[in-house]
Each structure stands twice: as structure tokens, then as C-alpha cells.
Scaffold this active site. Sequence first.
Site, PDB file in Angstrom:
ATOM      1  N   ASP A 194       7.735 -11.274  17.459  1.00  0.00           N
ATOM      2  CA  ASP A 194       7.618 -10.044  16.329  1.00  0.00           C
ATOM      3  C   ASP A 194       6.013 -10.156  16.121  1.00  0.00           C
ATOM      4  O   ASP A 194       5.439 -11.193  15.965  1.00  0.00           O
ATOM      5  CB  ASP A 194       8.529 -10.159  15.274  1.00  0.00           C
ATOM      6  CG  ASP A 194       9.877  -9.771  14.772  1.00  0.00           C
ATOM      7  OD1 ASP A 194       9.976  -8.683  15.818  1.00  0.00           O
ATOM      8  OD2 ASP A 194      10.509 -10.263  13.924  1.00  0.00           O
ATOM      9  N   ASP A 237      -7.321  -0.741  -4.820  1.00  0.00           N
ATOM     10  CA  ASP A 237      -6.634  -1.210  -4.355  1.00  0.00           C
ATOM     11  C   ASP A 237      -6.107  -2.393  -3.657  1.00  0.00           C
ATOM     12  O   ASP A 237      -7.319  -2.772  -3.005  1.00  0.00           O
ATOM     13  CB  ASP A 237      -6.827  -0.152  -2.771  1.00  0.00           C
ATOM     14  CG  ASP A 237      -6.277  -0.430  -1.797  1.00  0.00           C
ATOM     15  OD1 ASP A 237      -5.205  -0.699  -1.840  1.00  0.00           O
ATOM     16  OD2 ASP A 237      -7.065   0.433  -0.345  1.00  0.00           O
ATOM     17  N   GLU A 286      -4.850  -4.203   2.997  1.00  0.00           N
ATOM     18  CA  GLU A 286      -5.725  -3.243   3.936  1.00  0.00           C
ATOM     19  C   GLU A 286      -7.307  -2.710   2.449  1.00  0.00           C
ATOM     20  O   GLU A 286      -8.193  -3.611   3.005  1.00  0.00           O
ATOM     21  CB  GLU A 286      -5.566  -2.334   3.958  1.00  0.00           C
ATOM     22  CG  GLU A 286      -4.221  -1.815   5.365  1.00  0.00           C
ATOM     23  CD  GLU A 286      -2.627  -1.912   4.749  1.00  0.00           C
ATOM     24  OE1 GLU A 286      -2.941  -2.327   3.829  1.00  0.00           O
ATOM     25  OE2 GLU A 286      -2.251  -2.054   5.195  1.00  0.00           O
ATOM     26  N   THR A 313      -0.709   7.407  -3.154  1.00  0.00           N
ATOM     27  CA  THR A 313       0.265   7.557  -4.017  1.00  0.00           C
ATOM     28  C   THR A 313       1.254   8.320  -1.984  1.00  0.00           C
ATOM     29  O   THR A 313       0.254   8.381  -0.949  1.00  0.00           O
ATOM     30  CB  THR A 313       1.086   8.995  -4.232  1.00  0.00           C
ATOM     31  OG1 THR A 313       0.249   9.926  -3.283  1.00  0.00           O
ATOM     32  CG2 THR A 313       0.027   7.910  -5.564  1.00  0.00           C
ATOM     33  N   ALA A 314       2.419   7.891  -1.581  1.00  0.00           N
ATOM     34  CA  ALA A 314       3.363   8.773  -0.629  1.00  0.00           C
ATOM     35  C   ALA A 314       2.403  10.035  -0.874  1.00  0.00           C
ATOM     36  O   ALA A 314       2.462  10.669   0.686  1.00  0.00           O
ATOM     37  CB  ALA A 314       4.506   8.538  -0.156  1.00  0.00           C
ATOM     38  N   ARG A 326      -1.479  10.315   0.367  1.00  0.00           N
ATOM     39  CA  ARG A 326      -1.893   9.875   1.485  1.00  0.00           C
ATOM     40  C   ARG A 326      -3.691   8.874   0.885  1.00  0.00           C
ATOM     41  O   ARG A 326      -3.905   8.665   2.128  1.00  0.00           O
ATOM     42  CB  ARG A 326      -1.301  10.414   2.612  1.00  0.00           C
ATOM     43  CG  ARG A 326      -0.261  10.186   3.050  1.00  0.00           C
ATOM     44  CD  ARG A 326       0.177  11.297   3.861  1.00  0.00           C
ATOM     45  NE  ARG A 326       0.127  10.440   5.157  1.00  0.00           N
ATOM     46  CZ  ARG A 326      -0.277  10.473   6.121  1.00  0.00           C
ATOM     47  NH1 ARG A 326      -0.373  12.148   6.915  1.00  0.00           N
ATOM     48  NH2 ARG A 326      -0.456   9.896   7.090  1.00  0.00           N
ATOM     49  N   MET A 327      -4.010   8.877  -0.017  1.00  0.00           N
ATOM     50  CA  MET A 327      -5.010   8.415  -0.413  1.00  0.00           C
ATOM     51  C   MET A 327      -5.462   7.505  -1.649  1.00  0.00           C
ATOM     52  O   MET A 327      -4.972   7.708  -2.171  1.00  0.00           O
ATOM     53  CB  MET A 327      -6.009   9.935   0.532  1.00  0.00           C
ATOM     54  CG  MET A 327      -6.332  11.020  -0.969  1.00  0.00           C
ATOM     55  SD  MET A 327      -7.157  12.393  -0.106  1.00  0.00           S
ATOM     56  CE  MET A 327      -6.784  13.377  -0.797  1.00  0.00           C
ATOM     57  N   ASP A 352      14.342 -12.743  10.372  1.00  0.00           N
ATOM     58  CA  ASP A 352      14.638 -13.266   9.371  1.00  0.00           C
ATOM     59  C   ASP A 352      15.505 -12.134   8.557  1.00  0.00           C
ATOM     60  O   ASP A 352      16.331 -12.723   8.031  1.00  0.00           O
ATOM     61  CB  ASP A 352      13.706 -13.611   8.609  1.00  0.00           C
ATOM     62  CG  ASP A 352      11.970 -12.739   9.020  1.00  0.00           C
ATOM     63  OD1 ASP A 352      13.011 -11.310   9.157  1.00  0.00           O
ATOM     64  OD2 ASP A 352      11.347 -12.596   8.244  1.00  0.00           O
ATOM     65  N   ASP A 362      18.748  -8.170  11.484  1.00  0.00           N
ATOM     66  CA  ASP A 362      18.176  -8.705  13.141  1.00  0.00           C
ATOM     67  C   ASP A 362      19.038 -10.098  13.176  1.00  0.00           C
ATOM     68  O   ASP A 362      19.492 -10.008  14.119  1.00  0.00           O
ATOM     69  CB  ASP A 362      16.855  -9.818  12.730  1.00  0.00           C
ATOM     70  CG  ASP A 362      15.880  -9.817  12.667  1.00  0.00           C
ATOM     71  OD1 ASP A 362      15.689  -7.857  13.120  1.00  0.00           O
ATOM     72  OD2 ASP A 362      14.688  -9.764  11.738  1.00  0.00           O
TER      73      ASP A 362
END
Lengths: 551, 741
Positions: free
Chosen positions: B347, B384, B388, B419-420, B423-424, B576, B580
Site C-alpha cells: 500500500d 486547518d 496537509e 468543506t466538500a 473545496r477551499m 487491515d 482487504d
Amino acid sequence: MSTTTAGVIFVLSLAAALAAVHRPFGDYLYRVVSGTRHLKIERGLYRLVGVNPATEQSWGVYARAVLAFSAVSVLFLYAFLRLQHHLWLSLGLDPVVTHEAWNTAVSFVTNTNWQWYSGESTLGHLVQMSGLAVQNFVSAAVGIAVAVALVRGFARSRTGELGNFWVDLTRITVRVLLPISVLGAVVLMLGGVVQNLSAGTEITTLTGGSQTITGGPVASQEVIKELGTNGGGFYNVNSAHPFENPTTWTNWLEIFLLLVIPFSLPRVFGRMVGQVRQGYAIVAVMAILALASITLTNVFELSGHGTVPQAVGAAMEGKEARFDVSNSATFAAATTLTSTGAVNSFHDSYTSLGGMMPMVNMMFGEVAPGGVGAGLYGLLVLALITVFVAGLMVGRTPEYVGKKIGAREIQFASLYFLVTPVLVLIGTAAAFATGNNSTALNVGPHGLSEVLYAFTSASNNNGSAFAGITVSTPWWNTALGLCMLLGRFLPIIFVLALAGSLARQHPVPASEGTLPTHRPLFVGMVVGVTVILVALTFLPALALGPLAEGL
Amino acid sequence: MKEKDMTTSTPAPHGTADAATAGTPATQGNRAGGGLLDPGQLIRSLPDALRKLDPRTLWRTPVMLIVEIGAAFTTVLAVLDPSVFAWAITVWLWLTVLFANLAEAVAEGRGKAQAATLRRAKKDTIATRLTGWTPGAPASRYQETAVPAPDLQQGDIVLVEAGGIIPGDGDVVEGIASVDESAITGESAPVIRESGGDRSAVTGGTKVLSDRIIVKITQKPGESFIDRMISLVEGANRQKTPNEIALNILLATLTIIFLLAVVTLQPLAIFSKDFQAAAADTQAITDEGVTGIVLVSLLVCLIPTTIGALLSAIGIAGMDRLVQRNVLAMSGRAVEAAGDVNTLLLDKTGTITLGNRQAAEFLPVEGVTADEVADAAQLSSLADETPEGRSVVVLAKNEFGLREREPGFMPHATFVPFTAQTRMSGVDLTPDATGDGDTAGGARRIRKGAAASVMKWVRDLGGHPTEQVGQLVDEISGVGGTPLVVAEHLDGQPARALGVIHLKDVVKAGMRERFDEMRRMGIRTVMITGDNPRTAKAIAEEAGVDDFLAEATPEDKLALIKREQEGGRLVAMTGDGTNDAPALAQADVGVAMNTGTSAAKEAGNMVDLDSDPTKLIEIVEIGKQLLITRGALTTFSIANDIAKYFAIIPAMFAGIYPSLDALNIMRLSSPESAILSAVVFNAIVIVALIPLALRGVRYRPAAASKLLGRNLLVYGLGGIIVPFIGIKLIDLLIQFIPGIS
């Protein structure tokens, strides 16, 4: 030119000829066994026997076909020998008695050609031609067929089928053995080998005595005797007889013939598995062992260690003057390195260590290059055992040409490997334990060698005799017959079972982590394993025979 | 304070930071380690070794059983016809068997100590079983009953509260708790276990430290994870692995051949002695042939006792090495398969790269300095909390010396969370953002986020982003990075794009070297990632893996494994999650993470207690080492025979054929001392090789031909030479024993 130089040129020219021929001839053999077309005569034969040449056989069926064919051959030959006095061209000879007929029947069907008898005074021409000579062809073809079946096991994947025994048998006989034998017979006749149906010519010798010069269909039998690594001579003294092997160049040709198929079969292996270099590796193992053995035999004989050879200047006892020491030694090595067993000199009369070499050659299990077919499958089994140990040492489940060597494969390889040492050792010990060694000419170490040689020769299907031992007794004929029979067919069954198990596998792709089996290191390792295993198995027995005598 | 901690450190998921260092080449020195043998261990194992003399136990190692039968036979002979020689041989034959048993006992002893620790964890607890419990049901709807833990059935629901021991293996169905799993992993830091997701599995015997959880029992009574661990480390019902079986067949074959060579020698010896009747009888040969003592000695020296004695110890020690690395293999077969693996599926996240993407650089557009971009990026990321976002702050601090500013530092700033939909994320600053009364700049708004969203924001606010922004974005995407565009809007001016943040995956240190090693070992590495193909390709190239599978779904993974297996390749993978499980079950070596779900642990054939995906590489090496050790000692064992022949054959027969003394190239002092020396050497070499059997042959990743060359030199050639020296040395010592020389 000194004897040594002549001997060296003789050996090198043989090596050069074989090196030149093994590739094109191997390619031809490859086309014979893998082609899909049938000759008209072959189709006729299939119809006659009732075989569908398009069908394929599993290992079990293939093995049953080999065994059935060989059983019928033994029975037929046995009947032939027992009834020879009723047959045409019997030369007025008596029927062969039971234990003798059994021994000879088994001997020729197993490609051993051990001869307890003198051909010229025991067998009629018809028995020689349509009994023994036929077996010389088909027993050789059986060996090649089994080898091809094993190679198919490596080459194929996820199948239970190993080819068709009847097709393999027919093609090898019709397309390989017959044409070369016809051609070779003509060449030998040019060299002075006789070919007639004469019952013998009475002549008066210079001293006024009378002598019978025996004739017979010799040339036709001589070629297949060598080509099929059979070795059963028309005459008692085999290739030492001037009617069988008149000159140095016929001697050269006969050695070439007995080596050519065994040395070409690795090429067939390489072609069939699609990696010619794997074939080269196998042929290299054969060549190294063969050259080492031929060299040693020559060295031992030429150095003439021993009282008599030193007194007369060379170890000439039991050798033909026209072949001299070296060409006799080379023939002796070649005939025992292959499972031929033809002789042009008396191995019993060799120096102690020189006489040990033919024995050691056979103890290798007839793999360098071995009998036709038998040599290849024997060496592949040894390569497999080597791969197993070597493969573990590189940290992977061992693989050989893309096939995993697991418990099942090792089991069959081990069983194969067990057969001949068991037969040789038990046979030899039994002869001494029962007092049957008393028919040996000698006592002490040489007498021990004579007995050990007989069992080694029979169990490995070589058929050459050390001589110096009377083996026409019921005990010897029965015991050696059993050794020949078991020494031939048990390994064949194990080889075919191994082939079946290999053919069923998925192929494993090669990677950096895969042990390369075409490099010098691996070649050296197979040579080492072969020599060490043989040495460890037979050293105690050899110590009391040739070593005690020769050191 | 807590928040500050969170922003300055980047917690590594699943403890991979440790794993990355543990796996770097710098620490490879202890890779093959397994602890050295201390003499105390030998003495402690002695009672077990004696117990194993029982033929009923010994029949599983046929080679050693033959030695024992031989020893018993010589004991009888020595009693009937006592001599120093006879007794010396007899004692050393018994010692040979004992040493073999000792090897096995020592190997098992190490596991036993571990098992004892595990047993302590397996205290019988009283569980609180809930009857009638359904998800979300109030406490009044179900009853609590106390039952002893061993009586729990599969499917029972139990409640475990802080301080309680979890009564059996299961999945958390409600709640979240910190759990002390040191009993099985040896790791003292508690781990979080919560319902749902991939961290729901709990193990019986571990302790809940805080909160309460409701657990659904998944084990059958008596088949808990700890039970399995105990039987594994004890090697109680150790099954022979496929290669071990094959090797045993080969060893049995050699044994039969040598047995035959020795037995059939007798009639030949009698014949030879009879021929040289004048030769005097010796301790080795009389008119009745070779003496029983010498025949047995020859046999024992020839049969492959060295490998026969150490074979089972090698197998046990191999499993033990895995356990020491906190990996539990459910079968020896899996360990062996690990050595054969052709394809390794790894992975990306957590294995090849550090957990998440990190900011790598700030790329300004024309007319803007990098400092300005860094400043704006930092401001927009202060609140944030995504990894990232934190990495942007860290980069700004490290590269541009921008002091960290806490959200509280700027009372007038309003943070806009990600927020989705938008996107910023970003920040709105009032004119006096710093509260120092300076309102010169007016209100300032900063946004950072996905290129398309931020550009739209700029345009909506009257700005016209230059083409350069698009170029920068494409460049970053082109190398597999993720671009985040940073833009600002000042009151009364059109909005403008300042630059682009380059987020990239950080490949763990040392991975490229690891993959190069893999390639040399003939193993193909395939990176599995959910990223798009372009990103995946860039990371694959940077990490040096051979291939990658982008936008991978569990189905893709399973299909890839099947495809590889179709081609005859063996596949190893880690996993895990519950999704999988099918792939783990399909793979030849499936390593489940201990943090994973029960389904994953059930499907795999190994469990890594450290939950470190890079350990797969070590598992492969241990598998290989196991096979190499077996092969090397087999070669050594067979090669030894050559020297023994040179000792024993002249000793046996030089009496009747003096010429055979030429074979006595070691010039051993007498026939008796020669035979005894060979027997003693044969016994001592077993003890001498116990540490090697337990530790395993040193393994360095290399191509097969190189490995073979090296091992052949050491164990093949060494195996031929060492006994010549060893036997000679022993002979030099024992020739002073009266009755031997």
C-alpha cells in the site's frame, strides 16, 4: 607418432565430431519427436497394431504401454530362444535352457545385452537377426521415448498427457535408428565387417590344422549394437573380433556411433523446453564427466602400473594389437560411460585402477552420456536433486526449468536414485554371502572386482563384462536377470511418474531470485553431486576391490 | 496548549515513523539476529533433551532414531566385550543423539519462555454479558449477567469498562476506549479501539484503560488469539512444511543408501579377511568381519546426522525469529511461501510514503514573492487541522522563518473551514486583524484550495487569474503532486491569485534502496494506491517500485493477485480493513495488521502485532533465510562425509590391505583413534552448529547465482575441508587416551 599422441588425437577427433554433430542431429531428433505428420509406413503400422496416433497418454498409460510392450518382447524372445532348434538358419544348434533363455531375453529387452554365452556357438542366425537385433532397435527406442516423455513433463504445463508411446517408439525406430543403421552397415562393410548367412567355412590352417571361420549377418547388427547403446556382440569377443571391428577407423566409427545419440539428446531437451542453454548445461555435465573418465582410464592404462605391464613395456594383456593401449582404453571408457557394454578389449586384464574406471563409469548411473534416452533421464534426475539442494541455498523452493521441485518430485527422484545402488550392493553382497562368488577366476581384491563389476554392469543395464567369471550358472543368470529387469523398469516407472507430476504443474516464471541452471557454477555442481554421491555409495566396496589392489 | 501540540507535530499513523527507521538499511545488521546461544540455555534444556531420547518421540527424526538404535547396539556389545574403544564409541554415539535433542530443546525453550508470558495474560476473567442488547438501545432494554470468560460463545455481547480485561477476541460494536495491548504486542503505549471502521478489533487478555466499550465476541471458546499464539511459539503442533518434507525424503534416501553400503560391506569384508587370513585381528576387523562397533560408527558418520539433528531446530527457530519481530505466522507453510514470493503488493500510504501529502514548496506567480505566498498560505492554514494544512504551516516556518501564529493571536480573524462543497479553506481578516489599530490595508480575505474552486472565487470577485497559475498547476500535477492555489482579496480591489502550494507525497527514507534489494532478490514490487494514475506514476518512480496499481479498489487488488498467480507467481500483501479480507485470503502470504479488523486477521495467514506494513520485507527475508539454512547445512552435512571416509576406510581395512593406508592422508595415529575421532567430530559439529541453526545463515539480498556461489564456497567447500582439520585435531588429543592408541 607416439602412442600417447595418437590416443590424444583419437579422443580429440571424436570430441570434435560429436561437438559438430550433436546440434544438427539433436535438432533432427527434436523434429522427429515433436512433429505432427505421420509417414505412410508409420500410419500402416498404427493401423496394424490398432493405435490411434492422435491420442495422448497420461504417465500411467504411457508406463503401462512401455511395460506391456517390454513384457511381450521378453516372452517372445524367451520362446524364440527355447525353440531355436525348430527354426530356420539354426545352424543345428540346441535350444537354450530356461535360466539362460530368461537371462538373454531380459538382457536384450532391457538394452543391457549382457551375454553369458558365445554368440557364434549358441545362437542361430534367425535368432540373432529377428530376435536379438529387433530388440536392439526397439529397446533403444523405448529408452529414447521415456526420455522424451520426461522432457515433455518439463516442457508442458497443466496437463496430464505425456505423448503417445506407440508413436514415439515407431518414429524413433523408423526415422532415426533404421536409416542410420542401414547407412552405417554399408560403411562398416567397406571397412571389412562381414555380412552373410554363412554357417561357417572350414579351412586348413598353415600348420595343417582345420579351423571354422564363422560368418553371419554381422555388419547389420554391429551398427545398432553401438547406435542403440546395446552392446551385444555377434561374436563372443565382441568388438575385439576382426569381423566386427577390423581397423582403427572402424573402431573410431563404432565409438562415435555409441556416443552420438546420447550426446545429442540434451539438445532435444533444450529445444523442447524452449531454452537451448539448458540443453548445453546438461551436455556440458556429460562431456566433463566423460572426458575426465576417458583421460583417467588412458592415464592408468598408459602408465602401466603393475608388474607384468612394466616387464613387457605396456599394459597389452587382453588388448588387440591393432587398437593398442590407448584406443582400447578409450573404447572401454566410452562403452561404459554409455550403457553400451560392447568391448574391444578385456577389462579384467586392465591395470587395477584402469579396470576400476569402467566400473565407476557405470556406477555414475550411466549418465555421462549414458544409454540412449536413459542417460538423459538419469542426468535430469541428478540435476533435479542438485537443484533441490542448491535451490534451498538461494532461499527459494527449488525450481528447475520453471517447475517446482517439491516433495512429490523429490520422492520420485529419490526412488529413481535408490534403485541401482540397492541392486548392485545387495547383489554383490548376496554373491559373497551365498558363496556364488566362487565361480570367479580370481580370489582376493581382483575376484571381488569381478563380482562387483558383474552386478554393476547388469543393474545399470550396461552389459559389458569384466570377464574372468563364469556366469552361466542358474544362480548368476537368475540374479543378474533380476538386476537387469529391475534396474531398467523401476527407474522407468519413477521417471514417468516424475514426468506426470511435472507436467501437471503451473510453470514458474524465472526471476533474479531463480537459481540459474545453465551457468558453469551449476554445471560444476551437478558434476560434483554425481561424483560425490557415487563415491560415498561405492567407496567401501571399491576399497576392498580395485583400490586395495591398485594403491 | 493541546492545539499547539497538534500543529507542530505530525503524528504518524499506525506508528509508521518507527517502522520506517526500523526498516532502513542502517539497522540491517541485526536483521538475521535472533540472539546468541548462552551456555545456561543449553544446561536448562538438558532435561528436555534427555526426555526426547524416548524412541516414541525420536521416530519423527528417523536419522537420529537410527543413531539411537546404533548406540543401543554398541552398548550391548560394549557390555559383552568391554574395552576403552568400545565404551568411548558408545558414549559418543549417545552424546550424538543427546546433542541433536538438545538442539531441538533449546529452540523450543525460547518459545516456551514467551508462552509463559502469554499464559499470564490469559487470566480467567469474569465477563459482563449483555442479553437483549441492540445497537443504540438504552440500558433498560437489556440485562447484564456475569459469566466466566471461558464460557462465552461466539456472538455474545459483553461490556468492558475502564480497568477491565477484555474477556475474548471480538469487535467493538459500541463506544471508544484506549486499550493496553502490551500483553500481546509488548508495546506499552495504549491504542485506541472504536466501533466501526478498521480499528474495531480487540484481543482477549488486553486491558481497557479508559471509557467503556461493548464488544461482540468473534472467537470460538478455547480458540482465542492468545491460545493460538501460545501453541505457535511453543511449536506444540508444528506441522512439517512442504520443503521440509521434501528434504526429509532426500535425507531418508541418503540414509537408506548408506545403511545399505555399510550392511553389504560385511560379506565383502569377510571375504577379504579370509583372503588375507594371515593378517592379525584388530579392533576393527576380525575373521567374522568388521566389528559391530566399527560398522555402527561408519554408519553414523555417513548418514546425514548434522542436518538430521538440526532440521527441526531450524524450523522452530525460523518461526521464533518471526515472533521476535512481533509477527505471528499461522503456519510454517506461510513462512516458507514468504521466501518464494515473486510479487509484493505494498500500500502506498503508510508503507511507501509517510502518512499524508505534505507541502513541499510555494510557487509564486509573477509579481509576487515566495515570501508573500508563504505568508498568505500560512495565514489561511492556521486553523486547518488536516495534515496537509499543518504541513503548510510547518513549511512556512522552516523555509521562510515565519513565526507561527496561533488562531488566538489574531482576535479579528474569522477562519473559513474546508468543506466538500467549497473545496477551499481560508481566513477573513478585519481591517485591524492584529488588534494594533492599524487598519491601513483594509479587510483582507485569503483562500487556498483546489485550483478550480479558488480560480472561480477569484473570478467571482472580479479578478482575472493569469495563465501562469494554470501552468504552475499543471506542472505540479504532472510530477504527481497536488496543487493548492492561494489567492487573496483586498477590499476594493479585484481578487488575485498569489501562487500555488505544491503538496507532495513524501517517500520514506531508504525505500528506494529496499526496493533495489528486492529487485536483486527477484521480487517485483507493486504499489497499490487510490491516487490517479499520473500521481501514482510519479510516486512509483520516486520510490523505485517496479509497478503500480492506481485508483485501486479492493476488487482490483483481488484481480491483480489472481492475475499474478495465474502466471505462476506467489504474491504477498498486507491489509487491515474488512474489504482487504478477500485479497488477504487469496494472497499466498497475507499479513494482517493487528490494528485491523477481525475479518482481516482471520483471512490472512500472518498477523503483524506492530501493524507495520514494511515488515513484509523482513518476513520475506526470514522465509528465505529459513530455506538457505536448511540447504546450507544439508550441503555441509554431505560434504563432511568425504573426510570421514578418509579416516574410517583405512582404519578398517589397512590391517588386511596395507596399501589402503595411502588413504590415511590425515596420518591419524591409530585405527581406533581415527574411528573415534570421526565419531567425536560428528557429535561435536552438531553442538557447534546449534547457534547457526537458531540464528540462521547470514542472508544478504543478492541474485541467486551470487548467493549460491557464496554458500557453496562456505558450506560446500568448507564442509569438505573443516572435518579434515577437526578430525586431525581430535586425533591429536585422544591419541593419549590409553587403549585408543
